[in-house]
Write an enzyme that holds these catalytic residues in place. Sequence first.
Site, mmCIF file in Angstrom:
data_model
loop_
_atom_site.group_PDB
_atom_site.id
_atom_site.type_symbol
_atom_site.label_atom_id
_atom_site.label_comp_id
_atom_site.label_asym_id
_atom_site.label_seq_id
_atom_site.Cartn_x
_atom_site.Cartn_y
_atom_site.Cartn_z
ATOM 1 N N CYS A 1 18.131 0.349 17.629
ATOM 2 C CA CYS A 1 17.207 1.488 17.606
ATOM 3 C C CYS A 1 17.949 2.788 17.298
ATOM 4 O O CYS A 1 18.935 3.124 17.972
ATOM 5 C CB CYS A 1 16.488 1.608 18.948
ATOM 6 N N CYS B 1 11.167 -1.721 18.229
ATOM 7 C CA CYS B 1 10.651 -1.421 19.570
ATOM 8 C C CYS B 1 9.439 -2.309 19.854
ATOM 9 O O CYS B 1 8.328 -1.832 20.105
ATOM 10 C CB CYS B 1 10.290 0.056 19.660
ATOM 11 N N TYR C 1 -14.497 -8.509 11.904
ATOM 12 C CA TYR C 1 -14.989 -7.153 12.146
ATOM 13 C C TYR C 1 -15.599 -6.577 10.860
ATOM 14 O O TYR C 1 -15.136 -5.586 10.308
ATOM 15 C CB TYR C 1 -13.875 -6.247 12.676
ATOM 16 N N TRP D 1 0.814 -1.215 0.000
ATOM 17 C CA TRP D 1 0.000 0.000 0.000
ATOM 18 C C TRP D 1 0.848 1.266 0.000
ATOM 19 O O TRP D 1 0.323 2.355 -0.094
ATOM 20 C CB TRP D 1 -0.941 0.004 1.203
ATOM 21 N N ARG D 2 2.153 1.122 0.089
ATOM 22 C CA ARG D 2 3.026 2.288 0.027
ATOM 23 C C ARG D 2 3.376 2.563 -1.433
ATOM 24 O O ARG D 2 4.524 2.422 -1.870
ATOM 25 C CB ARG D 2 4.282 2.051 0.874
ATOM 26 N N GLU E 1 5.020 6.860 9.274
ATOM 27 C CA GLU E 1 5.414 5.512 8.862
ATOM 28 C C GLU E 1 6.646 5.044 9.622
ATOM 29 O O GLU E 1 6.772 3.871 9.980
ATOM 30 C CB GLU E 1 5.666 5.466 7.357
ATOM 31 N N GLU F 1 -5.289 0.910 5.910
ATOM 32 C CA GLU F 1 -5.413 1.360 7.291
ATOM 33 C C GLU F 1 -6.651 0.774 7.957
ATOM 34 O O GLU F 1 -6.623 0.406 9.136
ATOM 35 C CB GLU F 1 -5.441 2.888 7.358
ATOM 36 N N ASP G 1 -1.438 4.841 17.223
ATOM 37 C CA ASP G 1 -1.905 3.453 17.282
ATOM 38 C C ASP G 1 -1.071 2.708 18.315
ATOM 39 O O ASP G 1 -0.311 3.316 19.087
ATOM 40 C CB ASP G 1 -1.842 2.793 15.907
ATOM 41 N N TYR H 1 -7.619 8.086 14.020
ATOM 42 C CA TYR H 1 -6.369 7.491 13.559
ATOM 43 C C TYR H 1 -6.356 7.339 12.045
ATOM 44 O O TYR H 1 -5.395 7.740 11.377
ATOM 45 C CB TYR H 1 -6.138 6.123 14.217
ATOM 46 N N GLN I 1 -7.413 -4.329 12.830
ATOM 47 C CA GLN I 1 -7.575 -5.535 13.624
ATOM 48 C C GLN I 1 -6.803 -6.723 13.046
ATOM 49 O O GLN I 1 -7.081 -7.864 13.411
ATOM 50 C CB GLN I 1 -9.067 -5.905 13.697
ATOM 51 N N CYS J 1 16.949 -2.957 21.260
ATOM 52 C CA CYS J 1 17.463 -1.623 21.586
ATOM 53 C C CYS J 1 18.791 -1.282 20.904
ATOM 54 O O CYS J 1 18.991 -0.134 20.487
ATOM 55 C CB CYS J 1 17.583 -1.455 23.097
#
Length: 347
Positions: free
Chosen positions: A202, A192, A90, A28-29, A182, A45, A143, A125, A50, A199
């Site tokens: 990161c 994360c 859903y 989707w990018r 993003e 999105e 989110d 969101y 879910q 870590c």
Amino acid sequence: MTPSPTDLPALRAALLAWFDRSGRALPWRVGPEGGRDPYRVWVSEVLLQQTQVARGRVYFERFMEAFPTVEALASAPIDAVLKAWEGCGYYARARNLHRAAGIIAQEGFPAHYAGWRALPGVGPYTAAAVASLSGGEARAVNDGNVRRVLARLGGERQPTERWVQARADELLDPARPGAWNEAVMDLGATVCTPKNPKCPECPVSASCAALASGDPAAFPAPKVRAEVREVRAVALLLGDTQAAVLERREGTLLGGLMGLPTQLLAPDELPAAALERLAARLGARVTGELGTVTHTMTHRRVTLSVYGGEGGPPRTPVAAEALSRLDHKALALWERREGSLFAERKS
């Protein structure tokens, strides 16, 4: 702890540089930064609200193949949309997508956050995500991944929604809002992580209060989960996995889907009593028990006792209808029984 104004440019630069190197290649990018295809961003999105990304990619590609444009989605029958959404759960999301597609097909894609927010099923969101990713609008998303990253950066064990949104708004890079959103989501999804965060990998670990505490995985504290409510029901399979009696589901979770005729059990009621009511309603005869399946959705765990039967209303081709996972599990009982009977006959 929030980075000071003097530290903020360095933190933004470090995270965005990491994202430019390591950002996930997702279907989707599509399109330039801040100018992604709004239709693909919007559908993704809603789908990922879910659904985990690994599974969501498969569902997304299937949905895009069925409805490659918003016009195709708007003009499709709702039953076809629910069928393409099958397995995602859903289903109110699919119904709202269909309703909103009709509006967009008539009026065009919204140009700003407020326009997205006004569409059926689009919350803060989703509106912020689509507005920033497809329109370059300076809107910070909030989110689960964002919550975790910001709670650890700020050393906040119990971040409220207001706290997270305020921190997200403060840290958002106004020059690259879509890429920033993003980047934070990718950092939370790949580095994360809830348990065993990576870590050393990161890019913003030097600014992380949770890491400085010595126990970054303790941030944020686990949310208190709502108690799961037990629901018991019986279902009657009149037919087989190719053609069976199906009924239209009601309610917010499964409304609009087709499924096996079911009957909820009253408190302390035995399955036999509910099954008798169900068979009488259908004008059918019970021939035997196929087994029991369970399925958890939202805060409900459904235990469904499935029986075979004869008679009743006309059968419907099963493959043409959108069914819930619960109904697919129920139909699988019949397949297992038939496979077992075939093995017995063969021996």
